[in-house]
Design a protein around this motif. Sequence first.
Motif, mmCIF file in Angstrom:
data_model
loop_
_atom_site.group_PDB
_atom_site.id
_atom_site.type_symbol
_atom_site.label_atom_id
_atom_site.label_comp_id
_atom_site.label_asym_id
_atom_site.label_seq_id
_atom_site.Cartn_x
_atom_site.Cartn_y
_atom_site.Cartn_z
ATOM 1 N N ARG A 236 0.858 -1.192 0.000
ATOM 2 C CA ARG A 236 0.000 0.000 0.000
ATOM 3 C C ARG A 236 0.889 1.234 0.000
ATOM 4 O O ARG A 236 1.646 1.465 0.941
ATOM 5 C CB ARG A 236 -0.904 0.010 1.226
ATOM 6 C CG ARG A 236 -1.833 -1.184 1.314
ATOM 7 C CD ARG A 236 -3.064 -0.980 0.473
ATOM 8 N NE ARG A 236 -3.880 -2.183 0.409
ATOM 9 C CZ ARG A 236 -5.089 -2.236 -0.117
ATOM 10 N NH1 ARG A 236 -5.607 -1.137 -0.648
ATOM 11 N NH2 ARG A 236 -5.762 -3.354 -0.161
ATOM 12 N N ILE A 237 0.816 2.003 -1.062
ATOM 13 C CA ILE A 237 1.643 3.202 -1.203
ATOM 14 C C ILE A 237 0.794 4.427 -0.885
ATOM 15 O O ILE A 237 -0.257 4.641 -1.505
ATOM 16 C CB ILE A 237 2.210 3.309 -2.633
ATOM 17 C CG1 ILE A 237 3.075 2.088 -2.950
ATOM 18 C CG2 ILE A 237 3.012 4.600 -2.802
ATOM 19 C CD1 ILE A 237 3.612 2.066 -4.374
ATOM 20 N N HIS A 238 1.230 5.209 0.068
ATOM 21 C CA HIS A 238 0.525 6.429 0.462
ATOM 22 C C HIS A 238 1.275 7.621 -0.111
ATOM 23 O O HIS A 238 2.512 7.671 -0.084
ATOM 24 C CB HIS A 238 0.444 6.524 1.988
ATOM 25 C CG HIS A 238 -0.182 5.314 2.629
ATOM 26 N ND1 HIS A 238 -1.536 5.064 2.581
ATOM 27 C CD2 HIS A 238 0.373 4.276 3.302
ATOM 28 C CE1 HIS A 238 -1.793 3.935 3.206
ATOM 29 N NE2 HIS A 238 -0.657 3.436 3.656
ATOM 30 N N ALA A 239 0.512 8.577 -0.630
ATOM 31 C CA ALA A 239 1.155 9.704 -1.308
ATOM 32 C C ALA A 239 0.247 10.926 -1.294
ATOM 33 O O ALA A 239 -0.948 10.835 -0.986
ATOM 34 C CB ALA A 239 1.508 9.315 -2.745
ATOM 35 N N ARG A 240 0.859 12.069 -1.644
ATOM 36 C CA ARG A 240 0.110 13.305 -1.878
ATOM 37 C C ARG A 240 0.220 13.637 -3.360
ATOM 38 O O ARG A 240 1.305 13.589 -3.941
ATOM 39 C CB ARG A 240 0.657 14.453 -1.034
ATOM 40 C CG ARG A 240 0.541 14.233 0.478
ATOM 41 C CD ARG A 240 0.704 15.550 1.259
ATOM 42 N NE ARG A 240 1.926 16.258 0.877
ATOM 43 C CZ ARG A 240 3.112 16.065 1.447
ATOM 44 N NH1 ARG A 240 3.245 15.164 2.409
ATOM 45 N NH2 ARG A 240 4.159 16.759 1.057
ATOM 46 N N LEU A 241 -0.919 13.974 -3.956
ATOM 47 C CA LEU A 241 -0.991 14.214 -5.400
ATOM 48 C C LEU A 241 -1.635 15.557 -5.678
ATOM 49 O O LEU A 241 -2.612 15.940 -5.009
ATOM 50 C CB LEU A 241 -1.807 13.100 -6.072
ATOM 51 C CG LEU A 241 -2.061 13.238 -7.579
ATOM 52 C CD1 LEU A 241 -0.780 12.994 -8.372
ATOM 53 C CD2 LEU A 241 -3.143 12.258 -8.022
ATOM 54 N N ALA A 242 -1.100 16.275 -6.661
ATOM 55 C CA ALA A 242 -1.711 17.537 -7.061
ATOM 56 C C ALA A 242 -3.127 17.267 -7.570
ATOM 57 O O ALA A 242 -3.350 16.359 -8.373
ATOM 58 C CB ALA A 242 -0.879 18.203 -8.150
ATOM 59 N N THR A 243 -4.087 18.061 -7.099
ATOM 60 C CA THR A 243 -5.492 17.842 -7.449
ATOM 61 C C THR A 243 -5.713 17.862 -8.955
ATOM 62 O O THR A 243 -6.536 17.102 -9.474
ATOM 63 C CB THR A 243 -6.370 18.912 -6.770
ATOM 64 O OG1 THR A 243 -6.148 18.890 -5.352
ATOM 65 C CG2 THR A 243 -7.834 18.676 -7.059
ATOM 66 N N ARG A 244 -4.966 18.674 -9.676
ATOM 67 C CA ARG A 244 -5.170 18.765 -11.127
ATOM 68 C C ARG A 244 -4.802 17.465 -11.846
ATOM 69 O O ARG A 244 -5.166 17.264 -13.007
ATOM 70 C CB ARG A 244 -4.348 19.920 -11.691
ATOM 71 C CG ARG A 244 -2.842 19.763 -11.552
ATOM 72 C CD ARG A 244 -2.102 20.924 -12.208
ATOM 73 N NE ARG A 244 -0.653 20.780 -12.085
ATOM 74 C CZ ARG A 244 0.047 21.152 -11.024
ATOM 75 N NH1 ARG A 244 -0.583 21.690 -9.992
ATOM 76 N NH2 ARG A 244 1.364 20.981 -10.990
#
Length: 313
Positions: A236-244
């Motif tokens: 399970r990879i957790h990340a933050r992604l740009a909404t666009r």
Amino acid sequence: MTPDRFFSLLLALQTREVVTTADLADRAGVSVRTVLRDLRWLQEAGFPILVERGRWGGVRLLPGGALDTSRLTPAERDHLVLHGLDDEQRHQLGAGTESRRARAKVAARRQPTASRLPISAVVVTDNRPWFGRDAGGADPSAVVGDVRRGVRLRIRYRRSEETEPAWQIVDPYGLLAKAGRWYLVADRSGVPRLYALERLVDWRPMRVPRRLRPGTTLADVVTELTSRWEATGAVRIHARLATRQLDRARRILGSRLTVRSQEGEEVTITVACRETEDVRQLLPFADDLIVTDPPEVRDRIRELAARTLDRYA
């Protein structure tokens, strides 16, 4: 839908003015949910079937919608129940002519009303993925011909991580058409597997009957394999992604992507992967994505980024 269930439903609708979904389920020996799914398919295929819900509802054939199935040959009956395939895939199976002839024979003898256009005039199917190339490899019509003999196959197959194909013996259930690609569904030493026809180099039918697991059908094996593949998420990879980039991530990652929360111009996501190396699928998002956990995935991203930078040094 099996041929027996297909024609059982049609016969029930032809012989009774109105019938309940429970009666159809009892007649076909399946659940009401399965009957409703079958009825939706019949409607989408152009059969004039009306489903009315409620206490006084039921399933009926619309007036003037008698279906002529008496002139179908056994081969046409067989091809008629191959739902989900577009015309190109039917042609690849060598079934294009018989499928068109069968559909023409059972077509409703009625004119469309002024208020509703024929569904065939407003829906087109194309199962090829975007930018999909010609898969090549084994011809589906040739493979299915030998599969229908009910014997074991000796196949020469190249796995995706290998450069050279190898021979192996399998017990085939049949073919699967999924997302524009063809697969041979077979057991190898009693273990179910999918073999992409584009990597099937050669095959030979043997003189030994296939040995399938008792009580197991092609549909059972396909469900088992596809659900296992889509549900597997050991990492399970957790990340933050740009909404666009969220819509693009959904297209690329599909059901593997889960959106946890949104904070300003970023969303917190979790991606289910089979192994750490699958982190390569996140590289197209470049600096629009930051992996936060687990540590070994962050380390692998740094390694891949460093190797990429060396390539351009």
